[in-house]
Design a protein around this motif. Sequence first.
Motif, PDB file in Angstrom:
ATOM      1  N   UNK A 129       0.840  -1.207   0.000  1.00  0.00           N
ATOM      2  CA  UNK A 129       0.000   0.000   0.000  1.00  0.00           C
ATOM      3  C   UNK A 129       0.874   1.256   0.000  1.00  0.00           C
ATOM      4  N   UNK A 130       1.933   1.236   0.805  1.00  0.00           N
ATOM      5  CA  UNK A 130       2.839   2.393   0.832  1.00  0.00           C
ATOM      6  C   UNK A 130       3.496   2.604  -0.528  1.00  0.00           C
ATOM      7  N   UNK A 131       3.780   1.533  -1.233  1.00  0.00           N
ATOM      8  CA  UNK A 131       4.367   1.671  -2.569  1.00  0.00           C
ATOM      9  C   UNK A 131       3.367   2.296  -3.543  1.00  0.00           C
ATOM     10  N   UNK A 132       2.086   1.936  -3.428  1.00  0.00           N
ATOM     11  CA  UNK A 132       1.061   2.552  -4.274  1.00  0.00           C
ATOM     12  C   UNK A 132       0.958   4.050  -3.991  1.00  0.00           C
ATOM     13  N   UNK A 133       1.035   4.402  -2.713  1.00  0.00           N
ATOM     14  CA  UNK A 133       0.983   5.821  -2.357  1.00  0.00           C
ATOM     15  C   UNK A 133       2.180   6.578  -2.923  1.00  0.00           C
ATOM     16  N   UNK A 134       3.356   5.965  -2.822  1.00  0.00           N
ATOM     17  CA  UNK A 134       4.550   6.600  -3.392  1.00  0.00           C
ATOM     18  C   UNK A 134       4.419   6.738  -4.905  1.00  0.00           C
ATOM     19  N   UNK A 135       3.882   5.694  -5.545  1.00  0.00           N
ATOM     20  CA  UNK A 135       3.721   5.744  -6.997  1.00  0.00           C
ATOM     21  C   UNK A 135       2.727   6.780  -7.467  1.00  0.00           C
ATOM     22  N   UNK A 136       1.828   7.222  -6.562  1.00  0.00           N
ATOM     23  CA  UNK A 136       0.839   8.228  -6.963  1.00  0.00           C
ATOM     24  C   UNK A 136       1.388   9.650  -6.913  1.00  0.00           C
ATOM     25  N   UNK A 137       2.493   9.871  -6.203  1.00  0.00           N
ATOM     26  CA  UNK A 137       3.032  11.232  -6.092  1.00  0.00           C
ATOM     27  C   UNK A 137       4.420  11.373  -6.714  1.00  0.00           C
ATOM     28  N   UNK A 138       5.162  10.278  -6.804  1.00  0.00           N
ATOM     29  CA  UNK A 138       6.535  10.373  -7.313  1.00  0.00           C
ATOM     30  C   UNK A 138       6.604  10.896  -8.746  1.00  0.00           C
ATOM     31  N   UNK A 139       5.750  10.417  -9.690  1.00  0.00           N
ATOM     32  CA  UNK A 139       5.853  10.945 -11.058  1.00  0.00           C
ATOM     33  C   UNK A 139       5.659  12.455 -11.139  1.00  0.00           C
ATOM     34  N   UNK A 140       4.806  13.001 -10.275  1.00  0.00           N
ATOM     35  CA  UNK A 140       4.592  14.458 -10.294  1.00  0.00           C
ATOM     36  C   UNK A 140       5.881  15.198  -9.984  1.00  0.00           C
ATOM     37  N   UNK A 141       6.623  14.724  -8.987  1.00  0.00           N
ATOM     38  CA  UNK A 141       7.899  15.364  -8.671  1.00  0.00           C
ATOM     39  C   UNK A 141       8.893  15.194  -9.809  1.00  0.00           C
ATOM     40  N   UNK A 142       8.961  14.008 -10.383  1.00  0.00           N
ATOM     41  CA  UNK A 142       9.920  13.768 -11.466  1.00  0.00           C
ATOM     42  C   UNK A 142       9.609  14.673 -12.668  1.00  0.00           C
ATOM     43  N   UNK A 143       8.332  14.856 -12.976  1.00  0.00           N
ATOM     44  CA  UNK A 143       7.962  15.751 -14.077  1.00  0.00           C
ATOM     45  C   UNK A 143       8.367  17.185 -13.767  1.00  0.00           C
ATOM     46  N   UNK A 144       8.181  17.596 -12.527  1.00  0.00           N
ATOM     47  CA  UNK A 144       8.597  18.947 -12.135  1.00  0.00           C
ATOM     48  C   UNK A 144      10.114  19.119 -12.261  1.00  0.00           C
ATOM     49  N   UNK A 145      10.848  18.097 -11.841  1.00  0.00           N
ATOM     50  CA  UNK A 145      12.312  18.176 -11.935  1.00  0.00           C
ATOM     51  C   UNK A 145      12.745  18.279 -13.392  1.00  0.00           C
ATOM     52  N   UNK A 146      12.119  17.492 -14.254  1.00  0.00           N
ATOM     53  CA  UNK A 146      12.472  17.527 -15.679  1.00  0.00           C
ATOM     54  C   UNK A 146      12.145  18.891 -16.283  1.00  0.00           C
ATOM     55  N   UNK A 147      10.992  19.452 -15.917  1.00  0.00           N
ATOM     56  CA  UNK A 147      10.606  20.751 -16.470  1.00  0.00           C
ATOM     57  C   UNK A 147      11.461  21.879 -15.921  1.00  0.00           C
ATOM     58  N   UNK A 148      11.899  21.763 -14.673  1.00  0.00           N
ATOM     59  CA  UNK A 148      12.631  22.861 -14.037  1.00  0.00           C
ATOM     60  C   UNK A 148      14.136  22.762 -14.284  1.00  0.00           C
ATOM     61  N   UNK A 149      14.677  21.579 -14.135  1.00  0.00           N
ATOM     62  CA  UNK A 149      16.135  21.438 -14.205  1.00  0.00           C
ATOM     63  C   UNK A 149      16.618  20.552 -15.359  1.00  0.00           C
ATOM     64  N   UNK A 150      15.704  19.798 -15.976  1.00  0.00           N
ATOM     65  CA  UNK A 150      16.123  18.860 -17.001  1.00  0.00           C
ATOM     66  C   UNK A 150      16.125  19.454 -18.391  1.00  0.00           C
ATOM     67  N   UNK A 151      16.234  18.569 -19.370  1.00  0.00           N
ATOM     68  CA  UNK A 151      16.267  18.993 -20.775  1.00  0.00           C
ATOM     69  C   UNK A 151      14.870  19.184 -21.345  1.00  0.00           C
ATOM     70  N   UNK A 152      13.836  18.779 -20.604  1.00  0.00           N
ATOM     71  CA  UNK A 152      12.433  18.971 -20.993  1.00  0.00           C
ATOM     72  C   UNK A 152      12.138  18.368 -22.357  1.00  0.00           C
ATOM     73  N   UNK A 153      12.550  17.127 -22.568  1.00  0.00           N
ATOM     74  CA  UNK A 153      12.313  16.460 -23.847  1.00  0.00           C
ATOM     75  C   UNK A 153      11.050  15.624 -23.777  1.00  0.00           C
TER      76      UNK A 153
END
Length: 629
Positions: A129-153
């Motif tokens: 259950x904790x893994x499902x909860x992590x999976x529901x919020x982790x992609x949002x952070x990764x997308x933010x990191x890519x848009x803010x600091x990444x190459x945004x491809x």
Amino acid sequence: MSSRGWNRLDDVEDYELPAVAAHADSDTGKFARSSSRGLTPALDDWQNLIPDRRLSDISGAAPIHNPSLSLPLGRPHVKQRLYGLHLFAAGISVMCFALATAAVADENLSWRLGVKNYQLIVLGFLLGVMNLCLGSVAPTLLLHIEARFGTSTLQNYNGILRNEVSTSGLSPWWRIVLSMLVALPLALSVAYKTFTGGESVKTIDASAYIGNTTYYGMFAPPGLQLLGEKKGTGISLFSNATLPFAMATALQDGSEPPLPAHAQPYGFNVLLLDDESSALLDAPHPSYVTAVQTLLAGGESWTITAPVSATVATLNHSRSQDPDAFEEHFYSFCEAAEASSGAYTHMTAVDGWSVVLLNHASPGDQTLQYIGLTPDPGIEHMPSCSEFFPYAKLYDVNRQFCRGTWSITRGGIQLVNGSCSGHALPPDGQEIIVHNRLFLGIAYMSSLVELLAPFVTTRNNSEWTSPYMATGVAAMLWSRISVVNSPISRDKSFITPKELARLTPEEAGLVYPLNDVVFYRRPTLRKSGLLYFVLGIQPLLVVSILILIASVFHSTPLDKGFGLISILSGIDRRSLDVLAGAALSGELKKRVKLVMRPVADDQKGAMVYYVTASSRTANGELVPAIPYH
């Protein structure tokens, strides 16, 4: 109002994107300028985007244009710092961590879950259950990191949204990150199972489990009672009691083991009190032990503690304290034994030495036992009293108040702790030693030789000599009485003296009920700080992610709904020709950047996306509290 990075929505020309190659197809037409100055193109402009295709150009039916689809269906939105769904996921994750911690740390709960590996099952479910909860919020952070600091491809966004490590064109960094997110729950599911070796304990009422009153007394271990039914001697019980003691205290690599500093248990009921005294404790009734073993599961045990009686042999110091009185008593005792049958016996041991045992003729008082290792006068000769006197050691034997702790498992029962008060039982409790028909010397000489022979050869100067003699004497009387007088394994050929016959087994201390203290132990996971870290790492990540999104990435131009719909809603259609050819494969020959350009005025904003092969263009930032279309 205008600020750095923002343009007024009313001036469409001001935020018009860099020129991108237009559609080459002449049938497509050019973009029509909207007659209004709003954000939504005119209906004619949307119609111009649909190429004029003939039915013969494609297989299957041609798409039918429905003007109603041109209506704006999007829902404008103000980016919030935290969302209810994310907070709900964090709450569930933290609650699961609390439950998992309780399943390990709480003694009563972990004990109840210890049956049939329910603890492992519960922890595995909560980690899932904790893994499902992590999976529901982790992609949002990764997308933010890519848009803010990444190459945004596009490839990076695609891989993050689909959580696919093998996505074509995904950067190596994101392959590592996504691989770690995939491996994390697998690693945790293995890690928490490695904390074996713990146990949970609960205090219970024994009668609630076995349904009977618990009895203690002078009993042999379960399964050995029948050895004394027909003219038994007690030798088997003697060997069973002394063998664990002898093995634990044997020479270790040719060196003597140190004497224990405190009372030390051995085997079923031997308790070495000190270097001069040893006790054979009364034990739980065999039916009690068997009933407990029947209900125990693998790895479970009962630890029972009870105030019991014990047969104790202690070295008498009268030889050094009053030599004359000792000598007078010895010769009087020895001469009386010489005139009886079996009270003064010896047996050849090894290397010209023998074991000699001197006690009172039976029936009679067996509270005094002389024992020693003497030069062997020969098999057919007894050493005289004067020959035995220099080597004789006197041991007092009586029944004392003691306390014992046993561990019962499916495989057996073991004494694990004990102590004796040094206070003797009342006279009735001494009758089984004072008035009894035991004939000790006849039965036990071979067993005493086996036990004491090393102390005339390899261990002739050992400090363990006296502990061995004390244990041998106590075990001799305990095993003999257990065979002759025990209510379970009584030798019917022995006539009980009248002094002892007047007492019931309970009054004589052969058997008696007790309220013992029972600890029911079950194998569970170890209560380790590292285990709690394993259980808490996912909730910690969830909370950390939400804090980062709410603080560091609040102005990043994407939100929790970022995906196919949001991109299609705000995409500059003039930039899409660079993606031609990937409609079915979803793969591009090189990395393509997705540029995010939010535009806003005081009341409203719009998200504009376009794709380009250039890597120099940076994404914009959102204006707080503005609804974006």
